[in-house]
Motif scaffolding. Sequence first.
Motif, mmCIF file in Angstrom:
data_model
loop_
_atom_site.group_PDB
_atom_site.id
_atom_site.type_symbol
_atom_site.label_atom_id
_atom_site.label_comp_id
_atom_site.label_asym_id
_atom_site.label_seq_id
_atom_site.Cartn_x
_atom_site.Cartn_y
_atom_site.Cartn_z
ATOM 1 N N CYS A 1 -1.271 -1.916 5.132
ATOM 2 C CA CYS A 1 -1.292 -3.401 4.865
ATOM 3 C C CYS A 1 -0.326 -4.090 5.691
ATOM 4 C CB CYS A 1 -1.043 -3.517 3.469
ATOM 5 S SG CYS A 1 0.636 -3.324 3.022
ATOM 6 N N CYS B 1 0.921 -1.037 0.134
ATOM 7 C CA CYS B 1 -0.234 0.120 0.012
ATOM 8 C C CYS B 1 0.908 1.199 0.311
ATOM 9 C CB CYS B 1 -0.834 -0.167 1.281
ATOM 10 S SG CYS B 1 -0.050 0.378 2.646
ATOM 11 N N CYS C 1 5.160 -4.203 5.043
ATOM 12 C CA CYS C 1 6.603 -3.577 5.008
ATOM 13 C C CYS C 1 7.289 -3.499 6.402
ATOM 14 C CB CYS C 1 6.739 -2.242 4.297
ATOM 15 S SG CYS C 1 5.845 -1.041 5.040
HETATM 16 S S1 FES Z 1 3.334 -1.070 2.319
HETATM 17 FE FE1 FES Z 1 1.365 -1.281 3.320
HETATM 18 S S2 FES Z 1 2.187 -0.874 5.338
HETATM 19 FE FE2 FES Z 1 3.922 -0.466 4.376
#
Ligand code: FES
Length: 262
Positions: free
Chosen positions: A234, A229, A237
Amino acid sequence: MLPEQIKAKIISNKRFKDNYWHLEFESGLIAGRALPGQFVNIKVSDDVEPLLRRPLSIHGTQSSKVRLFYEVLGMGTRILSNRRPGEFLDVIGPLGNGFSLPGKGHRLGGQAAILVAGGMGGAPLLFLAKKMILSKPLILIGARTKSKVLCAQEFKALGSAVKIATDDGSAGFKGRVTELLSQVLREAKNGGDLSIYACGPRPMLKAVSKIACDNNIDSQLSLEEHMACGIGACLGCVVATKSGYKMVCKDGPVFSGKELTW
Ligand code: FES
Ligand SMILES: Cc1cc2nc3c(=O)[nH]c(=O)nc-3n(C[C@H](O)[C@H](O)[C@H](O)COP(=O)(O)OP(=O)(O)OC[C@H]3O[C@@H](n4cnc5c(N)ncnc54)[C@H](O)[C@@H]3O)c2cc1C
């Protein structure tokens, strides 16, 4: 300040060499707010595929122009390289927390800094070096081989000393850029006053953080985790830190080397 989602007009998109490209787009909003280490998240195509945006560091700004430097690796960056000047890109940015700069609570003022760039790490670090123009950081660039050494001329043009390390010894020091960093620190007279800024592959950053901690030097590391995202929604990462899991897209991508537990 919240990031902007804009339709940005592409000003130029040119192959620099091999698979490396420079792209410039027009956005006074992003250019005016961008800090070194921050990134933009780009919907590379107006089609459904690829669904996910692709994160790219801000390589520089000039008045209302934002400059990116990217390597064509897969579908997303290949599509981006086919976009033409005059077309509009769906861009969100500036995103993330950038490097701490002199004069903003950081201890760099008047002291020396070393910037360590591995692979595409020069993309955010050149922007940082431009903001450190008075303190002229020492630049260490690591690459597998001579043809993969990136941004050396641009760093030199800023008046910085540049040292290169290649795995195969085809340019500069033969070995890893982290070995070169250790050598430089051994030779440095004011080791305790240095700050290290780094961007590159994760194993390189882990080694930089260890070297910095062993030498009691502050380090700021820009991580390039895979992202979905890009806005903290989400949890795709996360990285482990001493104060729990943090999101690279929202809490980073720049972290203190002392904070990360890898
Ligand atoms: S890419 Fe979704 S929380 Fe970091
Ligand atoms: C904060 C941030 C800043 C970045 N800045 C730059 C930049 O300035 N210039 C640049 O060229 N790249 C940068 N990257 C990496 C860039 O986002 C990926 O290379 C790109 O998303 C790949 O998309 P793709 O569809 O072309 O490749 P894909 O088909 O998605 O993947 C192709 C290959 O690239 C690898 N890859 C994909 N995403 C990443 C990633 N995030 N990090 C490392 N490897 C990846 C995959 O493992 C695979 O091997 C950055 C990444 C992050 C998270």
